[in-house]
Enzyme design. Structure first.
Site, PDB file in Angstrom:
ATOM      1  N   ARG A  41     -17.665  27.474  50.363  1.00 39.09           N
ATOM      2  CA  ARG A  41     -18.800  27.576  51.276  1.00 39.09           C
ATOM      3  C   ARG A  41     -19.968  28.222  50.544  1.00 39.09           C
ATOM      4  O   ARG A  41     -19.792  29.186  49.805  1.00 39.09           O
ATOM      5  CB  ARG A  41     -18.464  28.416  52.524  1.00 39.09           C
ATOM      6  CG  ARG A  41     -17.382  27.818  53.398  1.00 39.09           C
ATOM      7  CD  ARG A  41     -17.893  26.549  54.100  1.00 39.09           C
ATOM      8  NE  ARG A  41     -16.910  25.994  55.006  1.00 39.09           N
ATOM      9  CZ  ARG A  41     -16.042  25.038  54.689  1.00 39.09           C
ATOM     10  NH1 ARG A  41     -16.005  24.553  53.477  1.00 39.09           N
ATOM     11  NH2 ARG A  41     -15.208  24.580  55.601  1.00 39.09           N
ATOM     12  N   ARG A  68     -44.792  31.719  59.728  1.00 39.29           N
ATOM     13  CA  ARG A  68     -43.464  31.665  59.107  1.00 39.29           C
ATOM     14  C   ARG A  68     -43.315  30.300  58.451  1.00 39.29           C
ATOM     15  O   ARG A  68     -43.235  29.270  59.130  1.00 39.29           O
ATOM     16  CB  ARG A  68     -42.359  31.901  60.136  1.00 39.29           C
ATOM     17  CG  ARG A  68     -42.358  33.309  60.699  1.00 39.29           C
ATOM     18  CD  ARG A  68     -42.145  34.326  59.603  1.00 39.29           C
ATOM     19  NE  ARG A  68     -41.917  35.668  60.140  1.00 39.29           N
ATOM     20  CZ  ARG A  68     -41.771  36.730  59.382  1.00 39.29           C
ATOM     21  NH1 ARG A  68     -41.818  36.625  58.068  1.00 39.29           N
ATOM     22  NH2 ARG A  68     -41.574  37.908  59.925  1.00 39.29           N
ATOM     23  N   ALA A  80     -40.347  43.985  62.699  1.00 36.63           N
ATOM     24  CA  ALA A  80     -39.044  43.959  62.030  1.00 36.63           C
ATOM     25  C   ALA A  80     -39.252  44.012  60.524  1.00 36.63           C
ATOM     26  O   ALA A  80     -40.331  43.689  60.026  1.00 36.63           O
ATOM     27  CB  ALA A  80     -38.275  42.701  62.406  1.00 36.63           C
ATOM     28  N   LEU A  82     -36.884  44.139  56.471  1.00 29.55           N
ATOM     29  CA  LEU A  82     -35.641  44.106  55.703  1.00 29.55           C
ATOM     30  C   LEU A  82     -35.096  45.501  55.460  1.00 29.55           C
ATOM     31  O   LEU A  82     -35.848  46.470  55.338  1.00 29.55           O
ATOM     32  CB  LEU A  82     -35.885  43.435  54.351  1.00 29.55           C
ATOM     33  CG  LEU A  82     -36.315  41.979  54.365  1.00 29.55           C
ATOM     34  CD1 LEU A  82     -36.702  41.537  52.957  1.00 29.55           C
ATOM     35  CD2 LEU A  82     -35.212  41.107  54.931  1.00 29.55           C
ATOM     36  N   GLU A  97     -41.038  50.227  60.010  1.00 29.78           N
ATOM     37  CA  GLU A  97     -41.662  48.935  60.308  1.00 29.78           C
ATOM     38  C   GLU A  97     -42.607  49.015  61.500  1.00 29.78           C
ATOM     39  O   GLU A  97     -43.653  48.374  61.516  1.00 29.78           O
ATOM     40  CB  GLU A  97     -40.596  47.861  60.523  1.00 29.78           C
ATOM     41  CG  GLU A  97     -39.836  47.480  59.278  1.00 29.78           C
ATOM     42  CD  GLU A  97     -40.706  46.850  58.191  1.00 29.78           C
ATOM     43  OE1 GLU A  97     -41.727  46.190  58.522  1.00 29.78           O
ATOM     44  OE2 GLU A  97     -40.376  47.013  57.007  1.00 29.78           O
ATOM     45  N   GLU A 101     -46.278  47.833  60.681  1.00 29.20           N
ATOM     46  CA  GLU A 101     -46.739  46.566  61.243  1.00 29.20           C
ATOM     47  C   GLU A 101     -47.723  46.716  62.400  1.00 29.20           C
ATOM     48  O   GLU A 101     -48.602  45.881  62.561  1.00 29.20           O
ATOM     49  CB  GLU A 101     -45.548  45.701  61.673  1.00 29.20           C
ATOM     50  CG  GLU A 101     -44.750  45.216  60.480  1.00 29.20           C
ATOM     51  CD  GLU A 101     -43.764  44.113  60.817  1.00 29.20           C
ATOM     52  OE1 GLU A 101     -43.495  43.867  62.009  1.00 29.20           O
ATOM     53  OE2 GLU A 101     -43.262  43.506  59.861  1.00 29.20           O
ATOM     54  N   PRO A 119     -24.509  32.985  61.508  1.00 26.90           N
ATOM     55  CA  PRO A 119     -23.258  33.243  60.792  1.00 26.90           C
ATOM     56  C   PRO A 119     -22.684  32.040  60.045  1.00 26.90           C
ATOM     57  O   PRO A 119     -21.845  32.229  59.167  1.00 26.90           O
ATOM     58  CB  PRO A 119     -22.307  33.725  61.892  1.00 26.90           C
ATOM     59  CG  PRO A 119     -22.917  33.297  63.176  1.00 26.90           C
ATOM     60  CD  PRO A 119     -24.389  33.195  62.948  1.00 26.90           C
ATOM     61  N   GLY A 120     -23.145  30.853  60.330  1.00 24.07           N
ATOM     62  CA  GLY A 120     -22.679  29.693  59.575  1.00 24.07           C
ATOM     63  C   GLY A 120     -23.456  29.480  58.292  1.00 24.07           C
ATOM     64  O   GLY A 120     -23.071  28.649  57.465  1.00 24.07           O
ATOM     65  N   GLU A 124     -26.642  37.786  57.205  1.00 18.15           N
ATOM     66  CA  GLU A 124     -27.608  38.750  57.729  1.00 18.15           C
ATOM     67  C   GLU A 124     -27.134  39.388  59.032  1.00 18.15           C
ATOM     68  O   GLU A 124     -26.643  38.710  59.929  1.00 18.15           O
ATOM     69  CB  GLU A 124     -28.947  38.060  57.995  1.00 18.15           C
ATOM     70  CG  GLU A 124     -29.992  38.993  58.581  1.00 18.15           C
ATOM     71  CD  GLU A 124     -31.299  38.292  58.919  1.00 18.15           C
ATOM     72  OE1 GLU A 124     -32.333  38.985  58.907  1.00 18.15           O
ATOM     73  OE2 GLU A 124     -31.295  37.082  59.188  1.00 18.15           O
ATOM     74  N   GLU A 147     -48.680  38.942  56.802  1.00 14.84           N
ATOM     75  CA  GLU A 147     -49.121  40.061  57.641  1.00 14.84           C
ATOM     76  C   GLU A 147     -50.641  40.237  57.639  1.00 14.84           C
ATOM     77  O   GLU A 147     -51.175  40.947  58.479  1.00 14.84           O
ATOM     78  CB  GLU A 147     -48.457  41.365  57.176  1.00 14.84           C
ATOM     79  CG  GLU A 147     -46.955  41.388  57.391  1.00 14.84           C
ATOM     80  CD  GLU A 147     -46.319  42.682  56.912  1.00 14.84           C
ATOM     81  OE1 GLU A 147     -46.992  43.469  56.195  1.00 14.84           O
ATOM     82  OE2 GLU A 147     -45.155  42.904  57.254  1.00 14.84           O
TER      83      GLU A 147
END
Length: 192
Positions: A41, A68, A80, A82, A97, A101, A119-120, A124, A147
Site C-alpha cells: 500500500r 487550496r 489550523a 501542521l 495557529e 492566522e 485513512p485510506g 494524518e 494566507e
C-alpha cells in the site's frame, strides 16, 4: 456490545520505501504480511495538524477562506496548522495557529475530537479544539502564499451547520469541528 472504538492492528512490516520526499509530507510504500499473504500500500506520511473552532460570545465561528490548490477552490475553513514544531503539543499548535492566522487568543480551551482525515490514503491525525473567551492580539506574523489574501469572517454557528448539511461547505475539518461544537453546546444547555 463492548465500548465501540477503532482497533489498533500491528502487522509484520516486510519492506518500506520512501517513494517521494516532499516539503511538508512524504509518500511511502509499505509491504506488510496480512492474513495468509502480503499486500503493498502507498500512502501519504503526514505530520498531523491541529485546528480551532474559535467561538465568540454570540456563537459566531471565526472562519477563514483561502485558496487550496488540490481542489482549485477558495474554501471556508477553521484556523489550523501542521504539527511541525518538534515536541509541541497539539493544543499549543492550535493556540499558535489561532494567533498567526486570525490575530486572536482565547481564555478557555477544550479538546473536541481527534480524527483521521483520509485513512485510506494518509496517516494524518487532526486534533480539533474549541476556543472561547476570544480576544484580539497584535501580531507581526507575515502571511504569505495562500494566507496572503486570506479572508476572515465571523459566521453564526447555525449558518455554518446549515452550509455543511446543504453541501455548500465541504471542508471535512470545518464540518467535524462545527458539528462537534454544536453537540458540545447542546450538552451544556441540557445540563443546566
Amino acid at each position: 456490545m463492548e465500548e465501540l472504538r477503532d482497533e489498533k492492528v500491528v502487522l509484520e512490516l516486510i519492506s518500506t520505501d520512501l517513494v517521494y520526499e516532499g516539503a511538508v509530507w512524504d509518500v511511502r510504500s509499505d509491504t506488510v504480511r496480512y492474513g495468509d499473504g502480503e499486500m503493498t500500500r502507498q500512502y501519504v506520511e503526514h505530520p498531523g495538524a491541529a485546528a480551532v473552532v474559535a467561538l465568540d460570545d454570540e456563537e459566531n465561528v471565526v472562519l477563514i477562506q483561502q485558496y487550496r490548490h488540490p481542489i482549485k477552490e477558495r474554501d471556508w475553513e477553521i484556523p489550523a496548522g501542521l504539527l511541525d514544531v518538534a515536541g509541541e503539543p497539539p493544543l499549543e499548535t492550535a493556540k499558535r495557529e489561532l494567533t498567526e492566522e486570525v490575530d486572536l487568543e482565547a481564555d478557555r480551551w477544550q479538546h473536541l475530537v481527534s480524527m483521521h482525515t483520509t485513512p485510506g490514503g494518509n496517516d494524518e491525525v487532526v486534533h480539533l479544539f474549541l476556543a472561547r473567551g476570544l480576544r484580539s492580539v497584535e501580531t507581526d506574523y507575515e502571511r504569505e502564499h495562500e494566507e496572503s489574501d486570506m479572508r476572515v469572517e465571523r459566521v453564526p454557528l447555525a449558518d455554518v451547520i446549515d452550509g455543511v448539511l446543504a453541501g455548500r461547505l465541504r471542508n471535512g475539518i470545518l464540518a467535524t469541528g462545527a458539528l462537534a461544537t454544536a453537540e458540545v453546546l447542546r450538552r451544556e444547555a441540557s445540563a443546566r
